[in-house]
Design an enzyme around this catalytic site. Structure first.
Site, PDB file in Angstrom:
ATOM      1  N   ASN A  14     -51.696 -25.100  55.195  1.00  0.00           N
ATOM      2  CA  ASN A  14     -50.446 -24.862  54.266  1.00  0.00           C
ATOM      3  C   ASN A  14     -50.778 -25.780  53.006  1.00  0.00           C
ATOM      4  O   ASN A  14     -49.965 -25.606  52.140  1.00  0.00           O
ATOM      5  CB  ASN A  14     -49.046 -25.357  55.244  1.00  0.00           C
ATOM      6  CG  ASN A  14     -48.398 -24.265  56.046  1.00  0.00           C
ATOM      7  OD1 ASN A  14     -48.871 -23.038  55.598  1.00  0.00           O
ATOM      8  ND2 ASN A  14     -48.019 -24.471  56.885  1.00  0.00           N
ATOM      9  N   SER A  19     -44.998 -27.339  61.197  1.00  0.00           N
ATOM     10  CA  SER A  19     -46.044 -26.814  60.482  1.00  0.00           C
ATOM     11  C   SER A  19     -45.809 -27.714  59.038  1.00  0.00           C
ATOM     12  O   SER A  19     -46.594 -27.397  58.174  1.00  0.00           O
ATOM     13  CB  SER A  19     -45.577 -25.468  60.131  1.00  0.00           C
ATOM     14  OG  SER A  19     -44.393 -25.356  59.522  1.00  0.00           O
ATOM     15  N   HIS A  41     -50.413 -27.248  66.060  1.00  0.00           N
ATOM     16  CA  HIS A  41     -50.021 -26.285  65.184  1.00  0.00           C
ATOM     17  C   HIS A  41     -50.599 -24.604  65.360  1.00  0.00           C
ATOM     18  O   HIS A  41     -51.550 -24.551  64.754  1.00  0.00           O
ATOM     19  CB  HIS A  41     -50.007 -26.246  63.511  1.00  0.00           C
ATOM     20  CG  HIS A  41     -49.589 -25.610  62.732  1.00  0.00           C
ATOM     21  ND1 HIS A  41     -49.875 -25.365  61.539  1.00  0.00           N
ATOM     22  CD2 HIS A  41     -47.970 -24.774  62.913  1.00  0.00           C
ATOM     23  CE1 HIS A  41     -49.275 -24.393  60.827  1.00  0.00           C
ATOM     24  NE2 HIS A  41     -48.258 -24.132  61.757  1.00  0.00           N
ATOM     25  N   GLU A  57     -54.346 -25.919  64.428  1.00  0.00           N
ATOM     26  CA  GLU A  57     -54.507 -27.080  63.887  1.00  0.00           C
ATOM     27  C   GLU A  57     -54.346 -28.194  64.910  1.00  0.00           C
ATOM     28  O   GLU A  57     -53.104 -28.366  65.555  1.00  0.00           O
ATOM     29  CB  GLU A  57     -53.753 -27.286  62.753  1.00  0.00           C
ATOM     30  CG  GLU A  57     -54.273 -26.371  61.555  1.00  0.00           C
ATOM     31  CD  GLU A  57     -53.427 -26.506  60.280  1.00  0.00           C
ATOM     32  OE1 GLU A  57     -53.955 -26.395  59.351  1.00  0.00           O
ATOM     33  OE2 GLU A  57     -52.296 -26.659  60.298  1.00  0.00           O
TER      34      GLU A  57
END
Length: 522
Positions: free
Chosen positions: A194, A123, A144, A156
């Site tokens: 993120n 991540s 991800h 992702e």
């Protein structure tokens, strides 16, 4: 390019919560699954745990017993990496440490066939760096998943610098065949979610650090006014303060300590004190049976005005006059404000209520109260007010009573530039525009990722389209003037979009704005 056939073996290395979740997704999709863990006995324990999870799905009516039995029959622990030799896909979910991942994939490369797809669930680490030591780095891709993997739809699909397009497409189609919603993205710090989500935490922490409001009130305003499902303080308590702070620090360091991603000192102190959130019994808030309830600060009942005056355009808050009239309060309109400039709501004593615009209420040379941005003023159940120092108590009470008459709880916070929702949303929109312009992901994938990955009420690009690029730009420029550190400096993507929108308006509005900028998806 097609997905990996359901009958081919998928291996998962690492049997923690994420590893088990990914294994469950592959199992339910029909793959034989092999689980490996470096700690002896962990793979066997994970197989037992997964069988129990599938059994609970049967009890809840989400899986039939025959499908459960077939899935359990396809699930096997592996005592050695060599048992993964016939895998079509290997997904790692091991420690978030680059040397550990690189060593694992180097070992796997000597075991699996050259057409085996390798995937990392990292991540925060660089997919490019993970693949850097491989003999065939092109077959490694980021996959991800979000926790819990069986429930959250987003995946992702991250292409490293050396990732082959064929490998990325196979990973994308495989994730889609598993019932997930995959998005393609480039290998940049934080990927999509993120990276773009950082302001949601950072701005809330900054409001707290500046003493403008307490954590419970900030959370309540973002939930009940901004429409977010959880406030950042309760959310980071759920995630784990150490986990959230580590991601923030990783993204900040990966961007060479870019001021826009600066971690929170208050959160660092929380981690240092061992107050990690729910898992430790205390974080921003206390937990446990004896923990006292934490309430947002809410103003007491106040009398509503009999009438107000609306002067000029309220833009994002243009629904308020109608709501005020529905509440039985007389609304008088004056049209002598400067066209294109923010209008206001005026109380009986001349105090003006402005939608928060990135400035401080005290910047005005008159009594001003700012009210925060709402996702939807009709459905919002709370409004935050920030009065200038020159606003007297009677005027503040009248403003409180006005919004209470609309059925809203009211939280009065200290006068801080951009308040809570305004600064948060402006930053989210700008981060999303910047990511699109830098080809981190396609605009539609960015909005999809933020809605599904962190459950935002709207994609930030869609929200920005409604607010208008000029409104977002003005808010950030005002914040940048208040805090001239570069943290709020608007991106070039936002500036270009604002100029393009203004040019279209000057030409009579020909051409529909897509909210992403003409080169935003390039």
């Amino acid at each position: 390019m097609t997905a990996i056939e359901s009958g081919r073996v998928v291996a998962v290395v690492g049997t923690g919560t994420m590893g088990q979740g990914i294994a469950q997704v592959a199992l339910v999709a029909g793959h034989p699954v092999r689980l490996y863990d470096a700690v002896p006995g962990r793979a066997e324990q994970a197989v037992t745990a997964l069988a129990g999870r599938l059994g609970r799905l049967v009890e809840k009516g989400r899986l039939d017993a025959a499908a459960r039995d077939a899935a359990v029959a396809r699930l096997h622990p592996a005592a050695d990496l060599a048992e993964l030799a016939d895998s079509a896909l290997v997904v790692e979910a091991v420690l978030e440490q680059l040397p550990v991942k690189r060593e694992l994939f180097a070992a796997l490369e000597d075991i699996v066939s050259d057409d085996c797809l390798l995937a990392t669930n990292t991540s925060s680490l660089s997919v490019t760096a993970v693949a850097g030591a491989l003999r065939v780095p092109g077959r490694l891709v980021g996959l991800h998943f979000f926790n819990p993997a069986p429930l959250l739809p987003l995946v992702e699909v991250v292409s490293g610098f050396a990732t082959d397009e064929e490998a990325a497409l196979t990973a994308f189609e495989t994730a889609r065949a598993w019932g997930k919603t995959p998005v393609r993205c480039a290998d940049t710090p934080g990927f999509v979610v993120n990276r773009i989500a950082r302001p949601y935490y950072a701005e809330a922490f900054r409001v707290y650090e500046e003493g403008a409001a307490d954590p419970a009130t900030i959370d309540a305003v973002l939930r009940e006014c901004g429409g977010f499902p959880m406030g950042p303080f309760e959310l980071t308590d759920l995630i784990g303060q150490d986990v959230n702070e580590a991601v923030t620090r990783s993204v900040w360091e990966s961007f060479f300590q870019d001021v826009r991603f600066t971690p929170s000192l208050a959160q660092r102190r929380l981690v240092e004190s061992g107050r990690l959130g729910r898992k430790s019994g205390r974080g921003w808030f206390p937990y446990g049976e004896d923990a006292p309830p934490v309430q947002a600060r809410t103003a007491g009942p106040a009398p509503a005005p009999s009438s107000i005056t609306v002067q000029g355009e309220l833009f994002a808050a243009d629904s308020l006059p109608g709501l005020i009239e529905e509440a039985g309060i007389e609304v008088l309109f004056k049209e002598d404000a400067v066209p294109g400039h923010p209008g206001w709501i005026e109380l009986s004593d001349g105090t003006r209520l402005f939608l928060s615009d990135g400035s401080a209420a005290d910047d005005a040379d008159m009594p001003v109260i700012h009210f925060d941005l709402a996702l939807d003023y009709r459905t919002a159940t709370r409004i935050a007010l920030a009065p200038a120092a020159r606003v007297d108590e009677a005027a503040l009470n009248e403003a409180v009573g006005l919004f209470q008459a609309l059925g809203k709880d009211v939280s009065v916070i200290a006068d801080i530039p951009g308040m809570i929702v305004t600064r948060t949303v402006a930053m989210l929109v700008d981060f999303a525009l910047d990511a699109a312009a830098r080809a981190v992901a396609a605009p539609e994938d960015i909005d999809t990722a933020m809605r599904l990955g962190v459950n935002y009420p709207r994609g930030p690009l869609d929200w920005g389209k409604e607010l208008g690029a000029r409104w977002v730009l003005d808010a950030l420029e005002a914040l940048h003037e208040e805090y001239p550190t570069g943290r709020y400096a608007p991106s070039q993507a936002l500036r270009r979009l604002a100029v393009a929108q203004e040019e279209r308006e000057e030409q009579g509005g020909h051409g529909e704005d897509d909210g992403h900028g003409e080169d935003g998806a390039s």
